[in-house]
Design a protein around this motif. Structure first.
Motif, PDB file in Angstrom:
ATOM      1  N   ALA A  32     -85.812  36.410 -30.614  1.00  0.00           N
ATOM      2  CA  ALA A  32     -85.102  35.127 -30.650  1.00  0.00           C
ATOM      3  C   ALA A  32     -85.963  34.064 -31.330  1.00  0.00           C
ATOM      4  O   ALA A  32     -85.462  33.259 -32.130  1.00  0.00           O
ATOM      5  N   THR A  33     -87.258  34.055 -31.038  1.00  0.00           N
ATOM      6  CA  THR A  33     -88.161  33.098 -31.687  1.00  0.00           C
ATOM      7  C   THR A  33     -88.202  33.336 -33.189  1.00  0.00           C
ATOM      8  O   THR A  33     -88.151  32.387 -33.990  1.00  0.00           O
ATOM      9  N   ALA A  34     -88.270  34.607 -33.590  1.00  0.00           N
ATOM     10  CA  ALA A  34     -88.289  34.938 -35.020  1.00  0.00           C
ATOM     11  C   ALA A  34     -87.003  34.483 -35.701  1.00  0.00           C
ATOM     12  O   ALA A  34     -87.035  33.908 -36.797  1.00  0.00           O
ATOM     13  N   ARG A  53     -84.197  30.510 -39.043  1.00  0.00           N
ATOM     14  CA  ARG A  53     -83.095  29.561 -39.195  1.00  0.00           C
ATOM     15  C   ARG A  53     -83.617  28.161 -39.552  1.00  0.00           C
ATOM     16  O   ARG A  53     -82.997  27.432 -40.337  1.00  0.00           O
ATOM     17  N   LEU A  85     -84.826  32.122 -34.716  1.00  0.00           N
ATOM     18  CA  LEU A  85     -84.696  30.666 -34.732  1.00  0.00           C
ATOM     19  C   LEU A  85     -85.686  30.020 -35.713  1.00  0.00           C
ATOM     20  O   LEU A  85     -85.370  29.026 -36.356  1.00  0.00           O
ATOM     21  N   THR A  86     -86.866  30.629 -35.823  1.00  0.00           N
ATOM     22  CA  THR A  86     -87.839  30.139 -36.805  1.00  0.00           C
ATOM     23  C   THR A  86     -87.306  30.332 -38.223  1.00  0.00           C
ATOM     24  O   THR A  86     -87.416  29.451 -39.081  1.00  0.00           O
ATOM     25  N   TYR A 128     -78.326  21.075 -30.986  1.00  0.00           N
ATOM     26  CA  TYR A 128     -78.454  22.454 -30.483  1.00  0.00           C
ATOM     27  C   TYR A 128     -77.250  23.316 -30.865  1.00  0.00           C
ATOM     28  O   TYR A 128     -77.387  24.421 -31.372  1.00  0.00           O
ATOM     29  N   ALA A 135     -88.018  37.068 -26.303  1.00  0.00           N
ATOM     30  CA  ALA A 135     -88.930  36.012 -26.746  1.00  0.00           C
ATOM     31  C   ALA A 135     -89.345  36.219 -28.198  1.00  0.00           C
ATOM     32  O   ALA A 135     -89.309  35.285 -29.009  1.00  0.00           O
ATOM     33  N   VAL A 136     -89.698  37.453 -28.540  1.00  0.00           N
ATOM     34  CA  VAL A 136     -90.169  37.740 -29.898  1.00  0.00           C
ATOM     35  C   VAL A 136     -89.037  37.630 -30.917  1.00  0.00           C
ATOM     36  O   VAL A 136     -89.144  36.922 -31.931  1.00  0.00           O
TER      37      VAL A 136
END
Length: 237
Positions: free
Chosen positions: A20-22, A27, A24-25, A86, A17-18
């Motif tokens: 992958a979120t970082a 990106r 994608l953010t 996506y 979560a941490v």
């Protein structure tokens, strides 16, 4: 056992979560070229191996949770594919690539864990077998894309492969295996060097001839098949 499973899956969920979120953010706000971003996701996935290996004390919980995690994530990614843009956002080369790759990676984690920990009770052989592929493959892609000048062609070679990329795969695989075996201990310096050289060479060869992304499974399996007898030969098992 239940407490270990819940703790392990909780840490894994938090890890993904941490990071992958970082990623994608990053990106979303920063223009990152596709190949470096692909390899960033690749390294996040590779890093989860350390969670599976060192958070779970019981090998079959580590292997089983990897398979369970894959089966849980697969339908989530299948639903995500319905979101417009996506595929390009996560830099898929073809539709469904990410979910298929994750499925193969997690099943590969489970297999290597079952053999190296289940049979030989050795966590470092898990890490070393998979790192020979993980770090080497990332180097091969990045170096090959940026500096690849001498193409390697053949009937059984898929896509654009270069001598520079293949050498990068070998060099980084060698270094990864050498360093991890040194940390593991139990053998001589010559044994570490010979084992790392052979494992790196086999990993680079298998990666060069793997088709349709099968190196994700083939390379760690080949590295494991080489590492175990060599470590045994040199008295490390």
């Amino acid at each position: 056992m239940l407490e270990e499973l819940i703790r392990g899956l909780g840490i894994l969920a938090a890890y993904f979560a941490v990071l992958a979120t970082a990623a994608l953010t990053m990106r979303f706000f920063v223009k990152i070229p596709n190949e470096p971003f692909r390899k960033l996701l690749h390294m996040i996935l590779l890093g989860s191996l350390f969670v599976w290996t060192f958070v779970f004390d019981t090998w079959y919980l580590a292997a089983g949770s990897a398979i369970a995690f894959a089966l849980l994530v697969y339908p989530c990614l299948k639903l995500a594919e319905k979101i417009k843009g996506y595929s390009s956002f996560v830099t898929e080369r073809k539709g469904g690539e990410l979910k298929q790759s994750l499925l193969v990676v997690f099943f590969m984690f489970a297999l290597v864990t079952a053999v190296c920990r289940g049979i030989f009770s050795d966590k470092f052989l898990v890490i070393t077998s998979i790192s020979a592929w993980g770090f080497g493959d990332a180097a091969a892609a990045l170096i090959g894309k940026r500096y690849g000048k001498h193409a390697i062609e053949g009937r059984h070679i898929e896509g654009k492969k270069s001598a520079e990329g293949t050498f990068a795969m070998f060099a980084v695989s060698f270094l990864s295996v050498f360093i991890l075996l040194m940390i593991r201990g139990g053998m001589s310096f010559i044994a570490y060097t010979v084992t790392a050289l052979i494992t790196g060479a086999v990993s680079a060869y298998i990666e060069l001839y793997s088709l349709h992304g099968s190196d994700t499974f083939n390379c760690p399996a080949a590295a494991m098949a080489v590492l175990i007898p060599l470590v045994h030969l040199f008295g490390g098992l």
